[in-house]
Design a protein around this motif. Structure first.
Motif, PDB file in Angstrom:
ATOM      1  N   UNK A  47       0.743  -0.891   0.002  1.00 29.96           N
ATOM      2  CA  UNK A  47       0.066   0.082   0.327  1.00 29.96           C
ATOM      3  C   UNK A  47       0.789   0.934   0.498  1.00 29.96           C
ATOM      4  N   UNK A  48       1.307   2.306  -0.941  1.00 30.54           N
ATOM      5  CA  UNK A  48       1.233   3.195  -0.549  1.00 30.54           C
ATOM      6  C   UNK A  48       0.898   4.641  -1.853  1.00 30.54           C
ATOM      7  N   UNK A  49       1.882   5.690  -2.007  1.00 26.42           N
ATOM      8  CA  UNK A  49       0.512   6.890  -2.525  1.00 26.42           C
ATOM      9  C   UNK A  49       1.738   7.610  -2.850  1.00 26.42           C
ATOM     10  N   UNK A  50       1.682   8.093  -4.135  1.00 24.75           N
ATOM     11  CA  UNK A  50       2.287   8.887  -4.957  1.00 24.75           C
ATOM     12  C   UNK A  50       2.327  10.322  -5.096  1.00 24.75           C
ATOM     13  N   UNK A  51       2.850  11.017  -4.161  1.00 27.64           N
ATOM     14  CA  UNK A  51       2.463  12.716  -3.419  1.00 27.64           C
ATOM     15  C   UNK A  51       2.533  13.488  -3.459  1.00 27.64           C
ATOM     16  N   UNK A  52       2.200  14.169  -4.322  1.00 22.34           N
ATOM     17  CA  UNK A  52       2.174  15.640  -4.958  1.00 22.34           C
ATOM     18  C   UNK A  52       3.174  16.349  -4.113  1.00 22.34           C
ATOM     19  N   UNK A  53       3.835  16.895  -4.006  1.00 19.44           N
ATOM     20  CA  UNK A  53       4.681  17.992  -2.897  1.00 19.44           C
ATOM     21  C   UNK A  53       5.223  19.195  -3.304  1.00 19.44           C
ATOM     22  N   UNK A  56       7.998  18.067  -5.951  1.00 16.54           N
ATOM     23  CA  UNK A  56       7.931  17.356  -6.762  1.00 16.54           C
ATOM     24  C   UNK A  56       7.324  16.222  -6.432  1.00 16.54           C
ATOM     25  N   UNK A  57       7.287  14.564  -6.953  1.00 17.64           N
ATOM     26  CA  UNK A  57       6.924  13.799  -6.138  1.00 17.64           C
ATOM     27  C   UNK A  57       7.530  13.084  -6.098  1.00 17.64           C
ATOM     28  N   UNK A  58       6.794  12.470  -4.602  1.00 24.31           N
ATOM     29  CA  UNK A  58       7.275  11.303  -3.571  1.00 24.31           C
ATOM     30  C   UNK A  58       6.544  10.149  -3.097  1.00 24.31           C
ATOM     31  N   UNK A  59       7.331   8.866  -3.778  1.00 24.48           N
ATOM     32  CA  UNK A  59       6.050   8.417  -2.805  1.00 24.48           C
ATOM     33  C   UNK A  59       5.962   7.914  -1.585  1.00 24.48           C
ATOM     34  N   UNK A  60       5.300   7.099  -0.392  1.00 22.70           N
ATOM     35  CA  UNK A  60       5.504   6.382   0.140  1.00 22.70           C
ATOM     36  C   UNK A  60       5.543   4.467  -0.351  1.00 22.70           C
ATOM     37  N   UNK A  61       5.533   4.361   0.538  1.00 24.64           N
ATOM     38  CA  UNK A  61       5.490   2.972   0.581  1.00 24.64           C
ATOM     39  C   UNK A  61       5.157   2.112   2.271  1.00 24.64           C
ATOM     40  N   UNK A  62       4.548   0.729   1.666  1.00 23.96           N
ATOM     41  CA  UNK A  62       3.910   0.449   2.926  1.00 23.96           C
ATOM     42  C   UNK A  62       3.332   1.318   4.484  1.00 23.96           C
ATOM     43  N   UNK A  63       1.914   2.475   3.480  1.00 20.93           N
ATOM     44  CA  UNK A  63       1.812   3.333   4.424  1.00 20.93           C
ATOM     45  C   UNK A  63       0.479   2.620   5.603  1.00 20.93           C
ATOM     46  N   UNK A  72       5.921  20.163   2.229  1.00 21.58           N
ATOM     47  CA  UNK A  72       7.499  20.234   1.419  1.00 21.58           C
ATOM     48  C   UNK A  72       8.136  19.069   1.665  1.00 21.58           C
ATOM     49  N   UNK A  73       9.512  18.247   1.013  1.00 18.46           N
ATOM     50  CA  UNK A  73       9.928  16.716   0.736  1.00 18.46           C
ATOM     51  C   UNK A  73       9.521  17.110   1.906  1.00 18.46           C
ATOM     52  N   UNK A  74      10.226  17.388   2.876  1.00 22.07           N
ATOM     53  CA  UNK A  74      10.567  17.274   4.181  1.00 22.07           C
ATOM     54  C   UNK A  74       9.921  16.388   4.806  1.00 22.07           C
ATOM     55  N   UNK A  75       8.861  17.521   4.540  1.00 18.77           N
ATOM     56  CA  UNK A  75       7.698  17.248   5.281  1.00 18.77           C
ATOM     57  C   UNK A  75       7.068  16.195   5.309  1.00 18.77           C
ATOM     58  N   UNK A  76       6.349  15.732   4.021  1.00 18.45           N
ATOM     59  CA  UNK A  76       6.459  14.473   3.377  1.00 18.45           C
ATOM     60  C   UNK A  76       7.114  13.307   3.586  1.00 18.45           C
ATOM     61  N   UNK A  77       8.199  12.903   3.543  1.00 20.74           N
ATOM     62  CA  UNK A  77       9.479  11.677   4.249  1.00 20.74           C
ATOM     63  C   UNK A  77       9.235  11.380   5.210  1.00 20.74           C
ATOM     64  N   UNK A  78       9.052  13.095   6.442  1.00 21.12           N
ATOM     65  CA  UNK A  78       8.955  12.835   7.689  1.00 21.12           C
ATOM     66  C   UNK A  78       7.528  12.228   7.711  1.00 21.12           C
ATOM     67  N   UNK A  79       6.489  12.301   7.553  1.00 22.28           N
ATOM     68  CA  UNK A  79       5.355  11.451   7.580  1.00 22.28           C
ATOM     69  C   UNK A  79       5.128  10.424   7.401  1.00 22.28           C
ATOM     70  N   UNK A  80       5.343   9.632   5.932  1.00 25.02           N
ATOM     71  CA  UNK A  80       5.782   8.537   5.701  1.00 25.02           C
ATOM     72  C   UNK A  80       6.304   7.639   6.432  1.00 25.02           C
ATOM     73  N   UNK A  81       7.590   7.922   7.018  1.00 23.86           N
ATOM     74  CA  UNK A  81       8.804   7.872   7.441  1.00 23.86           C
ATOM     75  C   UNK A  81       7.708   7.612   9.098  1.00 23.86           C
ATOM     76  N   UNK A  82       7.379   8.083   9.283  1.00 23.42           N
ATOM     77  CA  UNK A  82       6.479   8.404  10.948  1.00 23.42           C
ATOM     78  C   UNK A  82       5.675   7.442  10.991  1.00 23.42           C
ATOM     79  N   UNK A  83       5.033   6.890  10.203  1.00 23.60           N
ATOM     80  CA  UNK A  83       3.870   5.416  10.115  1.00 23.60           C
ATOM     81  C   UNK A  83       5.087   4.426   9.369  1.00 23.60           C
ATOM     82  N   UNK A  84       6.908   4.324   9.664  1.00 28.47           N
ATOM     83  CA  UNK A  84       6.804   3.365   9.373  1.00 28.47           C
ATOM     84  C   UNK A  84       7.216   3.382   8.019  1.00 28.47           C
ATOM     85  N   UNK A  85       6.413   3.739   7.438  1.00 32.56           N
ATOM     86  CA  UNK A  85       6.844   3.362   5.624  1.00 32.56           C
ATOM     87  C   UNK A  85       8.192   3.823   5.321  1.00 32.56           C
TER      88      UNK A  85
END
Ligand code: ZN
Length: 212
Positions: A47-53, A56-63, A72-85
């Motif tokens: 389960x993932x998502x291609x997120x427009x930041x 540019x586009x950043x994907x999260x996997x194992x969401x 922002x890219x950093x905020x998006x990445x942090x949200x993905x990582x905070x879910x264990x993604x």
């Protein structure tokens, strides 16, 4: 259609990453799990998502839940990582995209990036795959991924990674560097035609549901 496409092409696991929405990925994962429980074959769904930041586009996997877009890219990445993604950067050198992370930004964000796409199957700019591969060869430490970027079932599996069976994000990350990236570009015209056909079939289905 997606299950059938995976079966035909021998795709055992597929990441579903719609743009800025996640419901479809959850639904596919649920249906896939139900099919397996019934003893039928179905692909494993990541389960993932291609997120427009804003960068540019950043994907999260194992969401586990939806990731909001246009941060922002950093905020998006942090949200993905905070879910264990896992943070997956798609089509990193698609120069036709105005908003994208530049090579220097990819390097600066190395701590937050788990996977960089080495091959994207969408035939936008073939040179992009050459540049991505060159970047990955020069910057060890980023595991290489592959994405068909298929917006309809026929091109699913145009690009894929052949690798050992894995269980969860950590295991995938550990085994991915030993995997082999395979990919070919698909025909943009054939892709457009299939999308038109699917849209027509969907409309006919909706009309049939309304009238019944
Ligand atoms: Zn994209």
């Amino acid at each position: 259609m997606l299950v059938e496409a995976c079966r035909e092409k021998g795709i055992d696991a597929v990441a579903v990453m719609d743009h800025d929405v996640i419901e479809g990925a959850f639904e596919f994962a649920r249906l896939s799990g139900e099919a397996v429980a019934r003893g039928e074959w179905a692909p494993r769904i990541l389960v993932g998502e291609e997120v427009r930041t804003t960068g540019g586009e950043i994907c999260g996997l194992f969401l586990r839940e939806w990731v909001p877009d246009h941060l922002s890219p950093v905020e998006t990445m942090d949200i993905i990582r905070s879910q264990g993604g896992l943070v997956y950067v798609p089509h990193p050198f698609d120069l036709l995209k105005l908003k994208r992370l530049k090579a220097s930004e990819l390097k600066a964000l190395a701590d937050r990036i788990d996977i960089i796409e080495a091959f994207n199957g969408k035939p936008r700019l073939p040179l992009a795959n050459v540049l991505a591969r060159r970047f990955l060869d020069r910057n060890a430490g980023f595991p290489a991924g592959a994405g068909s970027d298929s917006h309809e079932p026929t091109h699913l599996g145009a690009a894929y990674v052949e690798m050992e069976e894995f269980e969860g994000p950590e295991d995938l990350l550990e085994k991915l560097p030993r995997g082999t990236v395979h990919g070919k570009l698909y025909s943009p015209l054939a892709s457009a035609l299939v999308r038109v056909r699917i849209r027509r079939e969907k409309k006919a289905l909706e009309r049939a549901q309304v009238s019944s």
